[in-house]
Design an enzyme around this catalytic site. Structure first.
Site, PDB file in Angstrom:
ATOM      1  N   LYS A  11      16.827   1.322  32.600  1.00 16.25           N
ATOM      2  CA  LYS A  11      17.816   1.592  31.547  1.00 16.25           C
ATOM      3  C   LYS A  11      18.982   0.588  31.580  1.00 16.25           C
ATOM      4  O   LYS A  11      19.215  -0.077  32.595  1.00 16.25           O
ATOM      5  CB  LYS A  11      18.345   3.027  31.708  1.00 16.25           C
ATOM      6  N   TYR A  51      13.380   9.420  22.207  1.00 12.47           N
ATOM      7  CA  TYR A  51      13.937  10.620  22.837  1.00 12.47           C
ATOM      8  C   TYR A  51      14.006  11.812  21.874  1.00 12.47           C
ATOM      9  O   TYR A  51      14.781  12.742  22.107  1.00 12.47           O
ATOM     10  CB  TYR A  51      15.324  10.317  23.407  1.00 12.47           C
ATOM     11  N   PHE A  59      23.379  16.451  24.741  1.00  8.23           N
ATOM     12  CA  PHE A  59      23.619  15.075  25.186  1.00  8.23           C
ATOM     13  C   PHE A  59      22.803  14.044  24.424  1.00  8.23           C
ATOM     14  O   PHE A  59      22.810  12.866  24.767  1.00  8.23           O
ATOM     15  CB  PHE A  59      23.355  14.956  26.691  1.00  8.23           C
ATOM     16  N   ARG A  87       7.581   9.715  39.431  1.00  7.42           N
ATOM     17  CA  ARG A  87       8.665  10.720  39.406  1.00  7.42           C
ATOM     18  C   ARG A  87       9.265  10.857  40.807  1.00  7.42           C
ATOM     19  O   ARG A  87      10.483  11.011  40.962  1.00  7.42           O
ATOM     20  CB  ARG A  87       8.145  12.093  38.939  1.00  7.42           C
ATOM     21  N   THR A  93      16.641  13.913  38.211  1.00  2.39           N
ATOM     22  CA  THR A  93      17.414  13.467  37.049  1.00  2.39           C
ATOM     23  C   THR A  93      18.895  13.256  37.406  1.00  2.39           C
ATOM     24  O   THR A  93      19.515  12.283  36.980  1.00  2.39           O
ATOM     25  CB  THR A  93      17.333  14.534  35.920  1.00  2.39           C
ATOM     26  N   ARG A 104      17.056   6.764  41.968  1.00  7.36           N
ATOM     27  CA  ARG A 104      18.273   7.394  41.434  1.00  7.36           C
ATOM     28  C   ARG A 104      19.295   7.681  42.533  1.00  7.36           C
ATOM     29  O   ARG A 104      20.503   7.565  42.306  1.00  7.36           O
ATOM     30  CB  ARG A 104      17.904   8.646  40.644  1.00  7.36           C
ATOM     31  N   ASN A 114      21.370   7.170  34.672  1.00  9.02           N
ATOM     32  CA  ASN A 114      20.548   7.402  35.865  1.00  9.02           C
ATOM     33  C   ASN A 114      19.443   6.359  36.060  1.00  9.02           C
ATOM     34  O   ASN A 114      18.430   6.617  36.698  1.00  9.02           O
ATOM     35  CB  ASN A 114      20.011   8.842  35.898  1.00  9.02           C
ATOM     36  N   HIS A 117      13.786   5.665  33.420  1.00 15.10           N
ATOM     37  CA  HIS A 117      13.000   6.715  32.773  1.00 15.10           C
ATOM     38  C   HIS A 117      11.586   6.653  33.325  1.00 15.10           C
ATOM     39  O   HIS A 117      11.071   5.571  33.597  1.00 15.10           O
ATOM     40  CB  HIS A 117      12.939   6.472  31.250  1.00 15.10           C
ATOM     41  N   GLU A 128       3.863   7.513  25.265  1.00 12.96           N
ATOM     42  CA  GLU A 128       5.013   6.622  25.480  1.00 12.96           C
ATOM     43  C   GLU A 128       4.564   5.174  25.671  1.00 12.96           C
ATOM     44  O   GLU A 128       5.232   4.245  25.218  1.00 12.96           O
ATOM     45  CB  GLU A 128       5.817   7.098  26.699  1.00 12.96           C
TER      46      GLU A 128
HETATM   47  P1  GDP Z   1      14.168  12.891  33.276  1.00  9.58           P
HETATM   48  O1  GDP Z   1      12.769  13.185  32.846  1.00  9.58           O
HETATM   49  O2  GDP Z   1      14.390  13.033  34.757  1.00  9.58           O
HETATM   50  O3  GDP Z   1      14.664  11.534  32.783  1.00  9.58           O
HETATM   51  O4  GDP Z   1      15.133  13.996  32.637  1.00  9.58           O
HETATM   52  P2  GDP Z   1      15.132  14.795  31.239  1.00  9.58           P
HETATM   53  O5  GDP Z   1      13.822  14.616  30.532  1.00  9.58           O
HETATM   54  O6  GDP Z   1      15.594  16.175  31.523  1.00  9.58           O
HETATM   55  O7  GDP Z   1      16.282  14.078  30.391  1.00  9.58           O
HETATM   56  C1  GDP Z   1      16.093  12.823  29.815  1.00  9.58           C
HETATM   57  C2  GDP Z   1      17.313  11.976  30.046  1.00  9.58           C
HETATM   58  O8  GDP Z   1      18.419  12.574  29.371  1.00  9.58           O
HETATM   59  C3  GDP Z   1      17.769  11.861  31.495  1.00  9.58           C
HETATM   60  O9  GDP Z   1      17.113  10.854  32.221  1.00  9.58           O
HETATM   61  C4  GDP Z   1      19.246  11.568  31.341  1.00  9.58           C
HETATM   62  O10 GDP Z   1      19.474  10.178  31.094  1.00  9.58           O
HETATM   63  C5  GDP Z   1      19.611  12.340  30.106  1.00  9.58           C
HETATM   64  N1  GDP Z   1      20.213  13.634  30.463  1.00  9.58           N
HETATM   65  C6  GDP Z   1      19.594  14.741  30.931  1.00  9.58           C
HETATM   66  N2  GDP Z   1      20.477  15.735  31.162  1.00  9.58           N
HETATM   67  C7  GDP Z   1      21.702  15.229  30.838  1.00  9.58           C
HETATM   68  C8  GDP Z   1      23.029  15.746  30.850  1.00  9.58           C
HETATM   69  O11 GDP Z   1      23.266  16.895  31.213  1.00  9.58           O
HETATM   70  N3  GDP Z   1      24.021  14.892  30.442  1.00  9.58           N
HETATM   71  C9  GDP Z   1      23.776  13.623  30.026  1.00  9.58           C
HETATM   72  N4  GDP Z   1      24.806  12.851  29.631  1.00  9.58           N
HETATM   73  N5  GDP Z   1      22.548  13.097  29.990  1.00  9.58           N
HETATM   74  C10 GDP Z   1      21.527  13.880  30.399  1.00  9.58           C
END
Ligand code: GDP
Length: 140
Positions: A11, A51, A59, A87, A93, A104, A114, A117, A128
């Site tokens: 990212k 997304y 968010f 993962r 996350t 991370r 973070n 992805h 994807e």
């Molecule tokens: P991942 O699969 O571990 O990337 O997590 P998710 O699928 O739950 O969320 C996708 C992405 O959204 C994450 O990698 C973060 O960049 C973002 N994200 C998730 N939760 C939050 C949050 O509570 N706040 C913010 N600002 N970004 C979030």
């Protein structure tokens, strides 16, 4: 064992800090092969579509904006159990909850910034990968 593929995106928060090589070293040391790579800057439309599953989450706007502020490195990773393996290499996350040694834990700044992805299922990985790459770009 059957080989599997997954999609990784390094990212903007990470490319901007020059972390691409360090992240790729963790990917390769973790047993995954990088079989395709594109260095691109996402448009707002691309990031929004990628997304889309998070559209209703509070968010979403912040997430889309964070993906377009600098280049990203989009890569296809291949290896045994690649989705789960990646993962585990990425970590949780939220970097505060990520296991030591994960990408991370070492590099992420926050839940929003973070650093990486990774697809969360084999089915999503396939979709994807095809979002960014044509079949012929992935031929063995
Ligand atoms: P991942 O699969 O571990 O990337 O997590 P998710 O699928 O739950 O969320 C996708 C992405 O959204 C994450 O990698 C973060 O960049 C973002 N994200 C998730 N939760 C939050 C949050 O509570 N706040 C913010 N600002 N970004 C979030």
């Amino acid at each position: 064992m059957v080989k599997q593929r997954t999609l990784s995106i390094i990212k903007p928060d990470a490319t901007r800090r020059g972390l691409t090589d360090a992240i790729n070293e963790k990917i390769e040391n973790g047993g995954l092969k990088i079989i395709a790579r594109k260095d691109i800057t996402l448009t707002q439309e691309q990031a929004g579509k990628f997304y889309e599953v998070h559209k209703e989450r509070p968010f979403y706007g912040e997430l889309v904006d964070s993906m377009i502020v600098a280049p990203v490195v989009v890569q296809v990773l291949e290896g045994e159990d690649a989705v789960t393996k990646y993962r585990n290499i990425m970590g949780d996350t939220d970097p505060a909850n990520a296991a030591p040694g994960t990408i991370r834990a070492e590099f992420a700044e926050s839940k929003g910034a973070n650093s990486v992805h990774g697809s969360d299922s084999a089915e999503n990985a396939m979709n994807e990968i095809l979002f960014f790459f044509k079949e012929e770009e992935l031929a063995d």
